[in-house]
Design a protein around this motif. Structure first.
Motif, PDB file in Angstrom:
ATOM      1  N   VAL A   1      64.449  79.115  64.317  1.00 22.01           N
ATOM      2  CA  VAL A   1      64.560  79.735  62.988  1.00 22.01           C
ATOM      3  C   VAL A   1      63.339  79.475  62.097  1.00 22.01           C
ATOM      4  N   GLY A   2      62.280  78.932  62.701  1.00 23.85           N
ATOM      5  CA  GLY A   2      61.070  78.703  61.915  1.00 23.85           C
ATOM      6  C   GLY A   2      61.313  77.704  60.791  1.00 23.85           C
ATOM      7  N   ILE A   3      60.647  77.966  59.644  1.00 27.40           N
ATOM      8  CA  ILE A   3      60.730  76.974  58.549  1.00 27.40           C
ATOM      9  C   ILE A   3      62.093  76.991  57.851  1.00 27.40           C
ATOM     10  N   ALA A   4      62.960  77.952  58.192  1.00 28.44           N
ATOM     11  CA  ALA A   4      64.295  77.992  57.578  1.00 28.44           C
ATOM     12  C   ALA A   4      65.072  76.701  57.884  1.00 28.44           C
ATOM     13  N   PHE A   5      64.689  76.011  58.977  1.00 27.67           N
ATOM     14  CA  PHE A   5      65.434  74.796  59.355  1.00 27.67           C
ATOM     15  C   PHE A   5      65.240  73.664  58.339  1.00 27.67           C
ATOM     16  N   LEU A   6      64.183  73.752  57.511  1.00 30.53           N
ATOM     17  CA  LEU A   6      63.898  72.663  56.564  1.00 30.53           C
ATOM     18  C   LEU A   6      65.017  72.499  55.531  1.00 30.53           C
ATOM     19  N   GLY A   7      65.627  73.623  55.111  1.00 28.62           N
ATOM     20  CA  GLY A   7      66.738  73.549  54.146  1.00 28.62           C
ATOM     21  C   GLY A   7      67.885  72.728  54.702  1.00 28.62           C
ATOM     22  N   GLY A   8      68.252  73.080  55.948  1.00 30.76           N
ATOM     23  CA  GLY A   8      69.350  72.348  56.602  1.00 30.76           C
ATOM     24  C   GLY A   8      68.972  70.898  56.861  1.00 30.76           C
ATOM     25  N   LEU A   9      67.688  70.705  57.257  1.00 27.41           N
ATOM     26  CA  LEU A   9      67.236  69.346  57.583  1.00 27.41           C
ATOM     27  C   LEU A   9      67.306  68.454  56.346  1.00 27.41           C
ATOM     28  N   ALA A  10      66.899  69.015  55.200  1.00 28.04           N
ATOM     29  CA  ALA A  10      66.928  68.238  53.954  1.00 28.04           C
ATOM     30  C   ALA A  10      68.355  67.762  53.672  1.00 28.04           C
ATOM     31  N   LEU A  11      69.309  68.698  53.864  1.00 28.10           N
ATOM     32  CA  LEU A  11      70.717  68.350  53.627  1.00 28.10           C
ATOM     33  C   LEU A  11      71.178  67.288  54.638  1.00 28.10           C
ATOM     34  N   ALA A  12      70.766  67.484  55.904  1.00 30.85           N
ATOM     35  CA  ALA A  12      71.172  66.544  56.951  1.00 30.85           C
ATOM     36  C   ALA A  12      70.576  65.157  56.695  1.00 30.85           C
ATOM     37  N   LEU A  13      69.316  65.143  56.187  1.00 41.92           N
ATOM     38  CA  LEU A  13      68.667  63.852  55.937  1.00 41.92           C
ATOM     39  C   LEU A  13      69.323  63.093  54.778  1.00 41.92           C
ATOM     40  N   LEU A  14      70.009  63.880  53.895  1.00 40.78           N
ATOM     41  CA  LEU A  14      70.765  63.223  52.832  1.00 40.78           C
ATOM     42  C   LEU A  14      71.837  62.305  53.428  1.00 40.78           C
ATOM     43  N   LEU A  15      72.250  62.689  54.641  1.00 37.52           N
ATOM     44  CA  LEU A  15      73.276  61.908  55.344  1.00 37.52           C
ATOM     45  C   LEU A  15      72.826  60.470  55.553  1.00 37.52           C
ATOM     46  N   VAL A  16      71.525  60.290  55.827  1.00 41.65           N
ATOM     47  CA  VAL A  16      71.044  58.957  56.214  1.00 41.65           C
ATOM     48  C   VAL A  16      71.320  57.929  55.109  1.00 41.65           C
ATOM     49  N   PRO A  17      70.832  58.158  53.857  1.00 41.29           N
ATOM     50  CA  PRO A  17      71.164  57.175  52.818  1.00 41.29           C
ATOM     51  C   PRO A  17      72.664  57.071  52.543  1.00 41.29           C
ATOM     52  N   ILE A  18      73.349  58.260  52.560  1.00 37.32           N
ATOM     53  CA  ILE A  18      74.805  58.224  52.300  1.00 37.32           C
ATOM     54  C   ILE A  18      75.494  57.383  53.372  1.00 37.32           C
ATOM     55  N   ASN A  19      75.140  57.679  54.639  1.00 33.25           N
ATOM     56  CA  ASN A  19      75.755  56.934  55.737  1.00 33.25           C
ATOM     57  C   ASN A  19      75.410  55.454  55.670  1.00 33.25           C
ATOM     58  N   LYS A  20      74.170  55.181  55.251  1.00 30.81           N
ATOM     59  CA  LYS A  20      73.737  53.781  55.164  1.00 30.81           C
ATOM     60  C   LYS A  20      74.566  53.049  54.112  1.00 30.81           C
ATOM     61  N   VAL A  21      74.742  53.706  52.950  1.00 36.13           N
ATOM     62  CA  VAL A  21      75.541  53.101  51.870  1.00 36.13           C
ATOM     63  C   VAL A  21      76.975  52.872  52.342  1.00 36.13           C
ATOM     64  N   VAL A  22      77.552  53.944  52.959  1.00 35.89           N
ATOM     65  CA  VAL A  22      78.938  53.833  53.450  1.00 35.89           C
ATOM     66  C   VAL A  22      79.048  52.717  54.494  1.00 35.89           C
ATOM     67  N   ALA A  23      78.079  52.698  55.440  1.00 30.93           N
ATOM     68  CA  ALA A  23      78.105  51.693  56.503  1.00 30.93           C
ATOM     69  C   ALA A  23      77.990  50.285  55.910  1.00 30.93           C
ATOM     70  N   ASN A  24      77.101  50.121  54.921  1.00 27.29           N
ATOM     71  CA  ASN A  24      76.941  48.802  54.288  1.00 27.29           C
ATOM     72  C   ASN A  24      78.220  48.356  53.594  1.00 27.29           C
ATOM     73  N   ARG A  25      78.824  49.312  52.885  1.00 29.86           N
ATOM     74  CA  ARG A  25      80.077  48.981  52.179  1.00 29.86           C
ATOM     75  C   ARG A  25      81.168  48.604  53.185  1.00 29.86           C
ATOM     76  N   ILE A  26      81.198  49.341  54.295  1.00 28.01           N
ATOM     77  CA  ILE A  26      82.188  49.024  55.335  1.00 28.01           C
ATOM     78  C   ILE A  26      81.935  47.622  55.884  1.00 28.01           C
ATOM     79  N   MET A  27      80.648  47.303  56.132  1.00 25.31           N
ATOM     80  CA  MET A  27      80.307  45.980  56.671  1.00 25.31           C
ATOM     81  C   MET A  27      80.707  44.868  55.691  1.00 25.31           C
ATOM     82  N   GLU A  28      80.418  45.094  54.402  1.00 21.96           N
ATOM     83  CA  GLU A  28      80.765  44.081  53.388  1.00 21.96           C
ATOM     84  C   GLU A  28      82.275  43.858  53.360  1.00 21.96           C
ATOM     85  N   ASN A  29      83.000  44.973  53.329  1.00 23.18           N
ATOM     86  CA  ASN A  29      84.462  44.864  53.291  1.00 23.18           C
ATOM     87  C   ASN A  29      85.015  44.247  54.574  1.00 23.18           C
ATOM     88  N   ASN A  30      84.319  44.553  55.672  1.00 24.26           N
ATOM     89  CA  ASN A  30      84.760  44.003  56.960  1.00 24.26           C
ATOM     90  C   ASN A  30      84.623  42.482  56.957  1.00 24.26           C
TER      91      ASN A  30
END
Length: 1499
Positions: free
Chosen positions: A434-463
């Protein structure tokens, strides 16, 4: 072909491991001949290819020669496998010779035909010469084959079966049951085909299917490289090399006396006596693991890499095949190549991924063996003071939790580099689509990394928080269970339950946070692919491009592949961080200072040649950091011991006396090297031999009485019998039907205090050491037994030994050679008994008895023994405790699932299922809408191959949110100007609905499983609180604790996690089947046989897997139990120099557990490879059918693509379904176990027939009327028609021999055990009609076993907070404890685990203070001052008389001086009242039992 098929059947023949090498010429001839024949067959193609006449004949030549080559190559490999197997001792299967000779007639006919047709010409053609040469060589090779068969072979006398030469277990296993003859070593000696297909697992799988896997010994032996001996040897050699490197200039100094180890290590145990952690400079565990296993571990990365790359090949070739079907110009050979490539790629990928999993599992087992062994060895060698600050539970945690986290790193590390690699390839392929159109989706997907990191950290703390609260709760439960009798006596159940509920509430708070954060993760995982794909498509359309089917579905697939690494990466990082934390914890433990016996003990000769022990000007302490040491089971506080000058001569009896807590036990610990010392060294004669040690709190192993006494030494019948007699155990062993083979429970639970002390003493005596350290072995026994032990044991069998005896029973020290008077950690005075004994305020001398009385006493009473609580009588008819918990057979019952359903709540459970259904339906509808949208687009007529996209991985097609779906609306005409907005809006709405349902499902599921966890725990705790005392006596504490720890953790956390995956798999599978059959109804023809095969394989697997996992759980507990037992008895093990034997025992237990774990892991791989092969077969079949359809011009490319992609998906999903279902079943066993306790254990009667007044009993009048009581229906009556009356305010002493029913009277009074017949009246009210709580709260008791809870003095005296500080201080003053408690920090000072900071005597005083606080009219004292010196005892008796002047007091006594001033004495015999009168009358009465007791005490 027949030759190939029959030969292939023998390729998996196991090798002969044990036999010596024999050169068998005949076999070599046959193998060489076969390989030559295979080579000649392929050469036969050359003349046809070079000098070809017709193309048709060339194809036939290639086919015939290729088939022949393949057949003979298979036959050659078979012969090679047989050559290395037991078959090589004869000529092998005759069928192979017959089949090998089949080609001879055809070769001769061909040769004759060539000669007749082509030899007549003038000049022979080159191809004819070549063919004739090959024919002659083929005949010659067959002749060589026959000659090889005729050559005689070496006979083998012991040849019986294929498994004879395998490494066998002993014919009789530990349990005495003959080992099965079929069993052998797993994997070793197997052919490559057997290794790839796990054919060697078939016998085990069959046994599991037939319900024949009942014992851990029923599984295979581990492969040689995984066996504990081999792994440890390799690991320790690497450790020694690392240690040598880290001390280049410095000589390696052993911190443990090697000569001790040498005397105990078996020859085959280790190659060298050096052990890890022996060096002074720390060696890093990670570097040793790296050196030992690194190379092999990193090489597995190549398998991972190849497997990951091949995952991309499947969809790529699938796409090429679909493009071949769309194009009508491509040649047929291309289609065949694509189909073969698809087959080869999927087959090879499946094999590589499967082998990676298998090999990594083996690597994890090796690391686990190494780490557990290292921790165990360290625990045996670490110094007592270094263990300060560690509880037994924490050290066991190193072996369990921390080791598990370390081995999980093996998986995490390879994921760490492979996930970014997959991510990069996927991004590149998406860019191609899809050419450069993938960058929009990638940006959204990369948002996952910090969100997942925060969620994972909170889970670890609570664990962490949750585990902390869980540890607190389990610790509380441990005390709750160990002190259950005290809790029931004092009716503290509600108080302790509320403490448990408080801990549980904190734990649940963290659990809720974890589960709801998990729900967020599930939501992101499920909903994000839809959102990202929408963003990509909108961007693509807005950039002016037109969507096409290939682009849409490839992009969808790639988006799914992007989400996988992004979601997993934070968890992989967390796994690695957890492993790092655990590594640091284990490293810290391994770096603790070892016992440095070289520095502690002097190697120089003694100043006096006759001395055995010399200590001069030395200060000893339990902990240099003045922390409380939690390892040893001896009492300690901040006491320091200072010995100015102590010399003990050979063969002397040294008595050590002094008040409670003066340092007597510490002196013995200093002699054995358990303390840290400052000053001069200690000299011990013949140090290597060790000591005979009997500790104050006897340490008993969970094994038979005989094994406890032998303690690893060989059985010498004569000496053993002498020891039994000397330690007064003969009568006890005669009572037991199994005699000395009776198994004692955990910590000797089935023995009384006195029996435990005598078994521990017998163990010390049997070790036959030169120096004996005896810490108050006379405390828990009656006067008669104490006299027997003194005369027959200490002054009898040990008379030539040096003995140091600590005791409060000063009347037995008159025959000592020397006495030491101790106070406050110092020896105040040393002298003869005549000098020292007057300084110790002894008890009033008992009345002298006429010596002639002794002769008149009936012999049946001459062996008076100690008090024994009869509820601890043997547990069942043959006195053998069940060593193992009962293993449930077969599948988990339907009732268990029903119980969990009800725990969740029916309405809630239905809501969860409905939300799952809606989520899956909306997902499938979104796929259908997308396909409908794409089918409305105008199609280009000619699609060139180069424009076709490369699909990513089967994974994506598998799990992708939008798989390739049949364009069902292909007939809808294109109207040229499509309403893109309309399609996007509908697609967005469906995706939005999917998102809502996904969120609903995730949070409902989290709420439901938390609700179930709460319900299950509360039901379990309520039932256990109400359980009878008999249940606690017959069930090991560890077994009940398991329900509250590992089983509840499973219900809280592991079960919901796996159940979530299982439900997702079920609904995902249903959705896929619906979509496949909707788009391509004929695929059902492929799915039906697949379903049949799948069903049979999964049924076969599930039975075996379930049994193997149960066996694994069953063999895991003994490792931890043995480790805990070792830590508890560390001082005894080290003193008797038995560390080597205990290491070996640990290794054997570990090996048995590893065998079950290895078999369980391999069974999973066995299943995986079979399911993968089904998938490969289906894909290849569909590809083949597609090519045929293409040739017949009836193929539909879209339908073929759909069928192929879903064929891959379904197979993988089915594999996930079996695994998740099997794991769910395994986890459900925890629900089964908690349900068993929550519904089946016996409970005390809860009814209250009569309301009594608050001041009842006001008089304290007790009447027993024909009371009959038995502990269990199968045991004899403990009380048999007991009748007596005790009047208000009377003081009554109770005496009698073991088993006479003394303690049982108290249990009957408190209704700890219900009566069989008769009744007990308290102030003329039948105690049976009063509620248990009302009854027990009105009585007071001081139990024989002084039990304290961890916490403050205040909590121990008054847990419910009903008394003022003044009251508490007053009772402490009356119990002579105030000075000690003030020094420790007052009422709020912590007592440590089970009151460890107080000595045993001081703990008894705290229990007395507890009873003094109660306002009860009736006080029962069960020999509460056995470990107290006589001066304190006299003062206490005075206190009791003053405080309980107007109250009824019943006292069971060992020391008769405590009951001489009683109003009356009750003498029990064989469960009946033998005598009841005043002490004065009974002592004058001829032949009275009481008179005999008095006489024994005086003697």
């Amino acid at each position: 072909m027949v030759l190939a098929v029959i030969s292939a059947c023998y390729i998996g023949t196991p090798r002969s491991l044990g036999s010596r090498t024999v050169y068998r010429t005949g076999w070599k001839c046959r193998i060489a001949a076969s390989f030559i024949f295979a080579g000649l067959s392929i050469l036969d193609i050359i003349p046809a290819a070079i000098w070809r006449q017709k193309l048709d004949s060339l194809y036939l030549e290639v086919l015939a020669s290729g088939t022949g080559t393949l057949a003979w190559l298979t036959h050659s490999l078979t012969l090679l496998a047989l050559y290395k197997s037991p078959y090589s001792f004869n000529r092998g299967p005759t069928i192979l010779l017959i089949l090998a000779l089949f080609p001879i007639p055809s070769l001769i006919i061909t040769l004759v035909w060539h000669c007749q047709t082509e030899m007549g010409g003038q000049q022979l053609q080159p191809d004819t010469i070549f063919r004739l040469s090959i024919l002659c060589l083929q005949l010659a090779s067959l002749l060589l084959y026959v000659v090889g068969y005729i050559i005689p072979t070496t006979s083998r006398l012991d040849y019986c079966s294929l498994n004879d030469s395998w490494q066998q277990e002993p014919l009789v296993t530990d349990s005495g049951i003959p080992a099965p003859s079929w069993q052998g070593v797993a994997e070793d000696g197997e052919s490559w085909l057997s290794c790839f297909s796990y054919a060697w697992m078939n016998p085990l799988m069959k046994r599991g299917y037939l319900w024949m896997l009942n014992r851990p010994q029923d599984v295979f032996q581990l492969p040689r490289q995984l066996q504990a001996n081999a792994v440890c040897e390799h690991f320790y050699s690497c450790w020694r090399k690392k240690a040598a490197l880290s001390q280049e200039d410095k000589e390696t100094a052993s911190s443990t006396d090697r000569s001790f180890a040498k005397s105990n290590l078996r020859i085959d145990e280790f190659s060298s006596p050096a052990h890890p952690c022996d060096t002074q400079k720390p060696v890093h565990l990670l570097s040793v693991l790296h050196a030992a296993f690194g190379l092999r571990y990193y090489s597995l990365g190549l398998l991972k890499l190849a497997g990951s790359l091949l995952a991309f090949s499947g969809p790529l070739l699938l796409n090429l095949l679909v493009s071949f079907m769309e194009s009508r110009q491509e040649p047929l050979s291309n289609g065949i190549m694509y189909a073969l490539g698809l087959f080869a790629g999927t087959l090879l990928g499946a094999l590589l991924r499967n082998q990676f999993s298998y090999q990594i599992n083996k690597m994890m087992l090796m690391v686990r063996t190494a780490v557990i062994s290292a921790i165990y060895q360290k625990a045996l060698r670490v110094s007592g003071s270094s263990l300060a600050g560690f509880t037994t539970g924490e050290i066991v945690n190193f072996m369990s939790t921390d080791t598990d986290r370390l081995i999980n790193f093996c998986l995490s590390f390879h994921e760490l580099w492979s996930l970014p690699f997959q991510f990069a390839i996927t991004l590149y392929l998406l860019y191609q689509q899809v050419g450069i159109a993938f960058l929009g989706g990638l940006a959204l997907a990369l948002l996952l990394v910090p969100i997942n990191k925060v969620v994972a950290n909170r889970i670890m703390e609570n664990n962490k928080e949750m585990l902390k609260h869980k540890d607190e709760r389990v610790k509380l439960m441990t005390e709750f269970l160990c002190g259950m009798r005290v809790i029931k006596f004092y009716t503290w159940e509600q108080h302790f339950a509320s403490r448990v509920y408080t801990c549980r509430a904190k734990e649940l708070k963290s659990l809720r946070a974890i589960k709801y954060l998990d729900a967020v993760c599930v939501y992101l995982w499920a909903a994000l692919p839809v959102v990202v794909s929408i963003v990509i498509f909108i961007t693509y359309v807005l950039l002016g491009h037109q969507l096409s089917a290939t682009k849409v579905f490839t992009a969808l697939a790639l988006v799914g592949m992007l989400i996988l690494p992004l979601n997993n990466f934070p968890w992989v990082l967390n796994g690695i961080l957890e492993a790092k934390v655990s590594l640091d914890r284990v490293q810290h433990f391994l770096e603790l200072t070892d016992q440095d016996l070289d520095a502690y003990y002097s190697r120089d000769g003694p100043s006096d040649p006759s001395s055995v022990l010399e200590m001069r000007r030395t200060t000893f302490s339990w902990s240099p950091a003045s922390k409380e040491n939690a390892e040893s089971h001896m009492p300690r506080g901040s006491l320091q011991l200072f010995i100015q000058d102590l010399v003990v001569a050979k063969g002397t009896l040294v008595g050590v006396v002094g008040k409670v807590g003066c340092g007597k036990s510490s002196l013995l610990a200093a002699i054995t090297g358990e303390l840290s010392s400052r000053g001069e060294q200690v000299y011990i004669w013949d140090l290597e031999k060790g000591f005979g040690l009997a500790t104050q709190e006897p340490w008993i192993q969970f094994t038979s009485i005989r094994e406890n006494i032998l303690f690893g030494k060989e059985y010498d019948a004569r000496f053993y019998q002498e020891v039994i007699e000397a330690c007064a155990l003969s009568d006890d062993l005669n009572i037991l039907p199994a005699g000395d083979q009776t198994e004692v429970g955990e910590n000797g639970v089935t023995l009384s205090g006195g029996q435990k002390a005598r078994v521990a003493l017998a163990r010390a005596v049997y070790q036959d050491k030169d120096l004996y350290l005896l810490d108050d072995p006379l405390a828990a026994v009656d006067a008669d037994v104490a006299k027997h032990l003194m005369q027959k044991c200490i002054l009898g069998i040990l008379k030539r030994k040096t003995r140091i005896l600590c005791t409060h029973r000063t009347e037995f020290l008159e025959k000592a050679d020397i006495l030491l008077l101790m106070d406050n950690g110092r020896i105040l005075k040393t002298g003869t008994p005549n000098e020292i004994l007057p300084l110790v305020q002894a008890a009033p001398q008992l009345r002298e008895m006429d010596k002639t009385m002794k002769d008149k006493i009936p012999t049946e009473y001459s062996q008076e023994e100690e008090v024994e609580p009869e509820e601890d009588e043997p547990n069942d008819a043959n006195c053998l405790l069940k060593r193992e918990e009962e293993k449930k057979e077969g599948a988990v019952a339907f009732q268990v699932y029903q119980a969990y359903w009800l725990a969740v709540g029916s309405c809630l459970a239905l809501s969860i299922l409905l939300s799952l259904l809606l989520m899956q339906a909306s997902r499938n509808v979104s796929d259908w809408w997308l396909s409908h949208w794409i089918s409305s687009l105008p199609r280009p007529e000619n699609a060139s191959v180069s424009n076709l996209p490369a699909l990513p991985s089967s994974q994506l097609l598998l799990f992708s949110h939008g798989g390739l779906v049949s364009p069902v609306f292909a007939s809808v005409p294109s109207n040229g100007t499509l309403d893109v907005n309309f399609y996007l809006t509908v697609y967005g709405c469906i995706a939005g609905a999917n998102s809502v349902f996904t969120m609903l499902r995730a949070f409902l599921f989290a709420y439901g499983t938390i609700h179930a966890a709460i319900v299950i725990h509360d039901r379990l705790l309520k039932r256990v609180m109400k359980a009878t005392v008999t249940f606690f006596d017959t069930t090991p504490t560890g077994r009940i604790l398991n329900r509250f720890s590992s089983d509840l953790y499973c219900v809280d956390d592991s079960l919901p996690f796996i159940l979530n995956i299982f439900l997702a798999n079920i609904f995902g599978l249903l959705g896929m089947l619906v979509m496949i059959t909707y788009g391509l109804p004929w695929i059902g023809l492929v799915l039906l046989p697949l379903a049949a095969i799948y069903y049979s394989i999964q049924r076969y697997y599930r039975r075996t897997s379930r049994e193997l996992k149960r066996l694994y759980s069953l063999t895991l507990s003994p490792i931890y139990t043995h480790f805990s037992e070792t830590l508890t008895g560390l001082s005894t093990i080290r003193a008797t120099r038995a560390t080597g034997r205990f290491e070996t025992e640990n290794q054997l237990r570990l090996e048995l557990n590893q065998r079950c774990r290895f078999a369980s892991n391999t069974a999973m791989q066995w299943l995986d490879i079979r399911l993968q092969m089904i998938g490969v077969a289906v894909v290849t079949a569909i590809a083949g059918i597609a090519i045929i359809q293409h040739q017949k011009k009836m193929g539909n490319p879209g339908l073929v693509g759909l069928a192929l992609s879903y064929a891959l998906s379904v197979t993988n999903l089915l594999s996930g379904l079996i695994n998740s279902f099997t794991q769910t079943e395994t986890m459900m066993v925890s629900v089964e176990r908690t349900e068993e306790y929550a519904t089946e254990i016996p409970v005390e009667p809860q009814e209250e027939l009569l309301q009594v007044s608050p001041d009842w009993p006001s008089q304290g009048h007790i009447e027993f009327q024909q009371v009959v009581l038995a502990y269990r229906p199968d045991l004899p009556n403990a009380l048999d028609g007991v009748t007596f009356t005790i009047y208000s305010g009377e003081k009554v002493g109770i005496v009698g021999r073991t088993g006479s029913g003394k303690s049982t009277l108290f249990l009957a009074l408190f209704r700890m055990v219900e009566l069989k017949a008769g009744r007990i009246l308290l102030d003329n009210i039948d105690s049976h009609s009063v509620g248990l709580k009302a009854l027990r709260s009105k009585l007071a008791i001081i139990p024989q076993d002084p039990f304290l809870f961890s916490g403050t003095i205040r909590e121990n005296l008054d847990p419910r907070g009903q008394h003022t500080d003044a009251d508490l201080l007053q009772v402490l003053e009356q119990c002579h404890l105030q000075a000690v408690i003030t020094e420790m920090g007052g009422l709020d000072c912590e007592l440590g685990e089970r009151g460890k900071s107080l000595s045993v005597g001081q703990r008894q005083l705290v229990c007395l203070a507890r009873a003094l606080l109660t306002q009860a009219k009736v006080l029962c004292i069960d020999e509460a001052t056995a470990s107290v010196d006589q001066k304190t005892d006299r003062l206490l008796q005075q206190t009791i008389r003053q405080r309980f002047t107007d109250k009824t007091v019943l006292t069971i006594a060992h020391r008769l001086n405590t009951i001489l001033d009683s109003d009356r004495v009750l003498v029990m015999h064989a469960g009946k009242v033998a005598e009841l009168d005043s002490p004065a009358v009974l002592s004058q009465k001829p032949d009275s039992l009481f008179q005999h007791l008095l006489h024994s005490g005086q003697q």
